[in-house]
Design a protein around this motif. Structure first.
Motif: not given
Length: 205
Positions: A168-169, A132-134, A143-144, A15-17
């Motif tokens: 994401a960091v 993978c795509l993100p 990316i957030f 979901i992140l991606g």
């Protein structure tokens, strides 16, 4: 968002991606059979020795390619890297019956092209794509980012999940990884055998 911790966002890695991909304003539709269909329809174009197979061996060849393609992508194998695909096959006990390794190494080139999987102005993606795509140039900037990223079950991450979580960091931010090496059970799903140790190396750097 968590109601107990209002400044905390809970994400599965996929979901992140996916959130990053939607942030790009492109339109997507889910097709979890996307690559299986691609292999089934195109394997004779990519394979040389596999073309001579018949009957159940054709089914096994396609299955091997499907498994190898998914696992290679989650391990961030570069398109055309036959040696890396061979390592994935060995690690996951996939016994090629023909030239599955060469075939998948070539197919990886198509997997990086969303345009090839565009239908009715929508781009087809599957769950592996969400991870993978993100990480590709087209989406990584979306990316957030967070001040602190907490990674649970850190012993069961594959290479793509690790890279996505670490991406994401925020610059100057921190990540906290919680896990137990003795509870590593996701090797069949491409989890790294030393996932926790690799995260420790990132922490030391």
């Amino acid at each position: 968002r968590s109601t107990l911790f209002p400044y905390t966002t809970l994400f599965r890695s996929s979901i992140l991606g996916l959130a990053a991909m939607y942030k790009s304003n492109m339109k997507f539709t889910l097709n979890d059979s996307k690559y299986k269909n691609f292999i089934r329809d195109n394997w004779t174009r990519y394979s040389k020795t596999g073309r001579t197979l018949k009957g159940k061996k054709v089914w096994l060849f396609i299955k091997n390619c499907d498994d190898l393609l998914r696992l290679s992508r989650l391990n961030l194998v570069r398109p055309g890297d036959k040696d890396a695909v061979a390592v994935v096959a060995y690690h996951h006990s996939i016994d090629p019956i023909a030239d599955e390794i060469d075939t998948v190494a070539q197919m990886l080139k198509k997997c990086s092209s969303l345009a090839f999987f565009k239908k009715n102005r929508m781009y087809e993606i599957d769950y592996t794509d969400m991870i993978c795509l993100p990480l590709t140039d087209a989406f990584s900037k979306y990316i957030f980012k967070y001040d602190i990223v907490f990674i649970d079950e850190a012993q069961d991450l594959n290479r793509a999940q690790q890279e996505l979580m670490l991406s994401a960091v925020k610059k100057g931010g921190k990540f906290i990884a919680a896990g137990d090496r003795k509870q590593s059970i996701m090797g069949f799903g491409s989890a790294l055998s030393d996932s926790f140790d690799q995260l420790c190396k990132h922490a030391n750097n």
